[in-house]
Scaffold this motif. Structure first.
Motif, PDB file in Angstrom:
ATOM      1  N   THR A  32       0.806  -1.220   0.000  1.00  9.92           N
ATOM      2  CA  THR A  32       0.000   0.000   0.000  1.00  9.92           C
ATOM      3  C   THR A  32       0.839   1.271   0.000  1.00  9.92           C
ATOM      4  OG1 THR A  32      -0.260  -0.086   2.398  1.00  9.92           O
ATOM      5  CG2 THR A  32      -2.039  -1.029   1.079  1.00  9.92           C
ATOM      6  N   GLY A  33       2.069   1.210   0.447  1.00 13.24           N
ATOM      7  CA  GLY A  33       2.933   2.384   0.409  1.00 13.24           C
ATOM      8  C   GLY A  33       3.366   2.760  -0.992  1.00 13.24           C
ATOM      9  N   ARG A  34       3.235   1.828  -1.934  1.00 12.61           N
ATOM     10  CA  ARG A  34       3.672   2.074  -3.306  1.00 12.61           C
ATOM     11  C   ARG A  34       2.595   1.869  -4.347  1.00 12.61           C
ATOM     12  NH1 ARG A  34       8.632  -1.825  -3.634  1.00 12.61           N
ATOM     13  NH2 ARG A  34       7.842  -2.605  -1.679  1.00 12.61           N
ATOM     14  N   VAL A  35       1.553   1.122  -3.996  1.00 16.16           N
ATOM     15  CA  VAL A  35       0.551   0.721  -4.989  1.00 16.16           C
ATOM     16  C   VAL A  35      -0.843   1.089  -4.499  1.00 16.16           C
ATOM     17  CG1 VAL A  35      -0.417  -1.237  -6.254  1.00 16.16           C
ATOM     18  CG2 VAL A  35       2.013  -1.220  -5.694  1.00 16.16           C
ATOM     19  N   ASN A  36      -1.584   1.827  -5.306  1.00 10.47           N
ATOM     20  CA  ASN A  36      -2.991   2.093  -5.019  1.00 10.47           C
ATOM     21  C   ASN A  36      -3.811   0.910  -5.532  1.00 10.47           C
ATOM     22  OD1 ASN A  36      -2.322   4.594  -4.040  1.00 10.47           O
ATOM     23  ND2 ASN A  36      -2.938   5.709  -5.877  1.00 10.47           N
ATOM     24  N   THR A  37      -4.727   0.421  -4.714  1.00  6.97           N
ATOM     25  CA  THR A  37      -5.597  -0.681  -5.125  1.00  6.97           C
ATOM     26  C   THR A  37      -7.014  -0.158  -5.295  1.00  6.97           C
ATOM     27  OG1 THR A  37      -4.250  -2.267  -3.897  1.00  6.97           O
ATOM     28  CG2 THR A  37      -6.467  -2.965  -4.486  1.00  6.97           C
ATOM     29  N   VAL A  38      -7.602  -0.470  -6.437  1.00  6.28           N
ATOM     30  CA  VAL A  38      -8.968  -0.055  -6.745  1.00  6.28           C
ATOM     31  C   VAL A  38      -9.748  -1.297  -7.136  1.00  6.28           C
ATOM     32  CG1 VAL A  38     -10.402   1.305  -8.318  1.00  6.28           C
ATOM     33  CG2 VAL A  38      -8.215   2.218  -7.532  1.00  6.28           C
ATOM     34  N   THR A  39     -10.903  -1.490  -6.505  1.00 13.39           N
ATOM     35  CA  THR A  39     -11.757  -2.624  -6.847  1.00 13.39           C
ATOM     36  C   THR A  39     -12.634  -2.255  -8.031  1.00 13.39           C
ATOM     37  OG1 THR A  39     -11.756  -3.372  -4.557  1.00 13.39           O
ATOM     38  CG2 THR A  39     -13.505  -4.208  -5.965  1.00 13.39           C
ATOM     39  N   ALA A  40     -12.642  -3.122  -9.018  1.00  8.07           N
ATOM     40  CA  ALA A  40     -13.456  -2.939 -10.220  1.00  8.07           C
ATOM     41  C   ALA A  40     -14.190  -4.250 -10.475  1.00  8.07           C
ATOM     42  CB  ALA A  40     -12.567  -2.562 -11.404  1.00  8.07           C
ATOM     43  N   ARG A  41     -15.090  -4.252 -11.399  1.00  7.67           N
ATOM     44  CA  ARG A  41     -15.861  -5.462 -11.672  1.00  7.67           C
ATOM     45  C   ARG A  41     -15.655  -5.927 -13.112  1.00  7.67           C
ATOM     46  NH1 ARG A  41     -19.510  -6.822  -7.806  1.00  7.67           N
ATOM     47  NH2 ARG A  41     -19.958  -5.189  -6.297  1.00  7.67           N
ATOM     48  N   THR A  42     -15.565  -7.242 -13.250  1.00  9.64           N
ATOM     49  CA  THR A  42     -15.541  -7.881 -14.562  1.00  9.64           C
ATOM     50  C   THR A  42     -15.934  -9.336 -14.375  1.00  9.64           C
ATOM     51  OG1 THR A  42     -14.231  -8.397 -16.529  1.00  9.64           O
ATOM     52  CG2 THR A  42     -13.089  -8.467 -14.415  1.00  9.64           C
ATOM     53  N   ASP A  43     -16.437  -9.948 -15.407  1.00  9.07           N
ATOM     54  CA  ASP A  43     -16.771 -11.367 -15.352  1.00  9.07           C
ATOM     55  C   ASP A  43     -15.692 -12.213 -16.021  1.00  9.07           C
ATOM     56  OD1 ASP A  43     -19.183 -10.818 -14.109  1.00  9.07           O
ATOM     57  OD2 ASP A  43     -20.211 -10.539 -16.017  1.00  9.07           O
ATOM     58  N   LYS A  44     -14.611 -11.592 -16.461  1.00  8.61           N
ATOM     59  CA  LYS A  44     -13.623 -12.268 -17.294  1.00  8.61           C
ATOM     60  C   LYS A  44     -12.355 -12.705 -16.565  1.00  8.61           C
ATOM     61  CE  LYS A  44     -15.950 -11.205 -21.035  1.00  8.61           C
ATOM     62  NZ  LYS A  44     -16.735 -12.139 -21.735  1.00  8.61           N
ATOM     63  N   VAL A  45     -12.170 -12.350 -15.286  1.00  8.57           N
ATOM     64  CA  VAL A  45     -10.894 -12.591 -14.607  1.00  8.57           C
ATOM     65  C   VAL A  45     -11.098 -13.390 -13.332  1.00  8.57           C
ATOM     66  CG1 VAL A  45      -8.964 -11.455 -13.461  1.00  8.57           C
ATOM     67  CG2 VAL A  45      -9.921 -10.459 -15.519  1.00  8.57           C
ATOM     68  N   ASP A  46     -10.152 -14.270 -13.066  1.00 14.17           N
ATOM     69  CA  ASP A  46     -10.114 -14.953 -11.780  1.00 14.17           C
ATOM     70  C   ASP A  46      -8.670 -14.917 -11.312  1.00 14.17           C
ATOM     71  OD1 ASP A  46     -10.976 -16.274  -9.549  1.00 14.17           O
ATOM     72  OD2 ASP A  46     -10.811 -18.249 -10.441  1.00 14.17           O
ATOM     73  N   ALA A  47      -8.444 -14.685 -10.043  1.00 11.27           N
ATOM     74  CA  ALA A  47      -7.087 -14.608  -9.501  1.00 11.27           C
ATOM     75  C   ALA A  47      -7.099 -15.123  -8.082  1.00 11.27           C
ATOM     76  CB  ALA A  47      -6.592 -13.166  -9.540  1.00 11.27           C
ATOM     77  N   ASP A  48      -5.943 -15.499  -7.606  1.00 16.05           N
ATOM     78  CA  ASP A  48      -5.840 -15.910  -6.218  1.00 16.05           C
ATOM     79  C   ASP A  48      -4.711 -15.123  -5.560  1.00 16.05           C
ATOM     80  OD1 ASP A  48      -3.267 -17.453  -6.352  1.00 16.05           O
ATOM     81  OD2 ASP A  48      -4.455 -18.638  -7.753  1.00 16.05           O
ATOM     82  N   ALA A  49      -4.664 -15.157  -4.254  1.00 17.55           N
ATOM     83  CA  ALA A  49      -3.712 -14.349  -3.496  1.00 17.55           C
ATOM     84  C   ALA A  49      -2.268 -14.748  -3.788  1.00 17.55           C
ATOM     85  CB  ALA A  49      -4.002 -14.458  -1.999  1.00 17.55           C
ATOM     86  N   THR A  50      -1.993 -16.031  -3.953  1.00 15.01           N
ATOM     87  CA  THR A  50      -0.617 -16.477  -4.214  1.00 15.01           C
ATOM     88  C   THR A  50      -0.106 -15.929  -5.533  1.00 15.01           C
ATOM     89  OG1 THR A  50      -1.039 -18.507  -2.982  1.00 15.01           O
ATOM     90  CG2 THR A  50       0.836 -18.518  -4.483  1.00 15.01           C
ATOM     91  N   THR A  51      -0.918 -15.996  -6.557  1.00 20.21           N
ATOM     92  CA  THR A  51      -0.532 -15.455  -7.861  1.00 20.21           C
ATOM     93  C   THR A  51      -0.322 -13.956  -7.775  1.00 20.21           C
ATOM     94  OG1 THR A  51      -1.778 -17.202  -8.961  1.00 20.21           O
ATOM     95  CG2 THR A  51      -1.232 -15.265 -10.284  1.00 20.21           C
ATOM     96  N   LEU A  52      -1.182 -13.271  -7.037  1.00 18.40           N
ATOM     97  CA  LEU A  52      -1.063 -11.829  -6.895  1.00 18.40           C
ATOM     98  C   LEU A  52       0.226 -11.436  -6.181  1.00 18.40           C
ATOM     99  CD1 LEU A  52      -2.134  -8.971  -7.179  1.00 18.40           C
ATOM    100  CD2 LEU A  52      -3.389  -9.331  -5.040  1.00 18.40           C
ATOM    101  N   VAL A  53       0.555 -12.106  -5.088  1.00 11.50           N
ATOM    102  CA  VAL A  53       1.778 -11.788  -4.351  1.00 11.50           C
ATOM    103  C   VAL A  53       3.000 -12.002  -5.243  1.00 11.50           C
ATOM    104  CG1 VAL A  53       3.266 -12.565  -2.447  1.00 11.50           C
ATOM    105  CG2 VAL A  53       0.833 -12.157  -2.054  1.00 11.50           C
ATOM    106  N   ARG A  54       3.017 -13.069  -6.007  1.00 11.98           N
ATOM    107  CA  ARG A  54       4.122 -13.333  -6.933  1.00 11.98           C
ATOM    108  C   ARG A  54       4.236 -12.211  -7.969  1.00 11.98           C
ATOM    109  NH1 ARG A  54       2.647 -18.139  -9.322  1.00 11.98           N
ATOM    110  NH2 ARG A  54       3.011 -19.087  -7.305  1.00 11.98           N
ATOM    111  N   ALA A  55       3.115 -11.810  -8.541  1.00 12.65           N
ATOM    112  CA  ALA A  55       3.128 -10.759  -9.562  1.00 12.65           C
ATOM    113  C   ALA A  55       3.558  -9.412  -8.968  1.00 12.65           C
ATOM    114  CB  ALA A  55       1.746 -10.634 -10.201  1.00 12.65           C
ATOM    115  N   LEU A  56       3.027  -9.055  -7.796  1.00  6.23           N
ATOM    116  CA  LEU A  56       3.422  -7.788  -7.180  1.00  6.23           C
ATOM    117  C   LEU A  56       4.910  -7.767  -6.868  1.00  6.23           C
ATOM    118  CD1 LEU A  56       0.361  -7.246  -4.848  1.00  6.23           C
ATOM    119  CD2 LEU A  56       1.083  -5.717  -6.687  1.00  6.23           C
TER     120      LEU A  56
END
Length: 64
Positions: A32-56
């Motif tokens: 959060t000190g470097r990245v702003n997170t905004v929640t948006a909606r779509t029906d086309k994406v699925d992600a999990d926390a492990t994949t997100l941490v790796r990508a970040l």
């Protein structure tokens, strides 16, 4: 709806939370000190926390 240009105006990194799940927001919280997170909606994406941490970690290095 907020235009993407407005979301980028601060000059900070931007993570669009397209799955609107608490586990994903929690996974991104360390950046959060470097990245702003905004929640948006779509029906086309699925992600999990492990994949997100790796990508970040790849895109923005390790959290402070």
């Amino acid at each position: 709806m907020t235009p993407s240009a407005d979301l980028l105006r601060e000059g900070r990194e931007l993570l669009l939370d397209l799955v609107d799940r608490a586990e994903v927001r929690d996974a991104a919280a360390a950046w959060t000190g470097r990245v702003n997170t905004v929640t948006a909606r779509t029906d086309k994406v699925d992600a999990d926390a492990t994949t997100l941490v790796r990508a970040l970690g790849t895109w923005f290095s390790q959290p402070a």
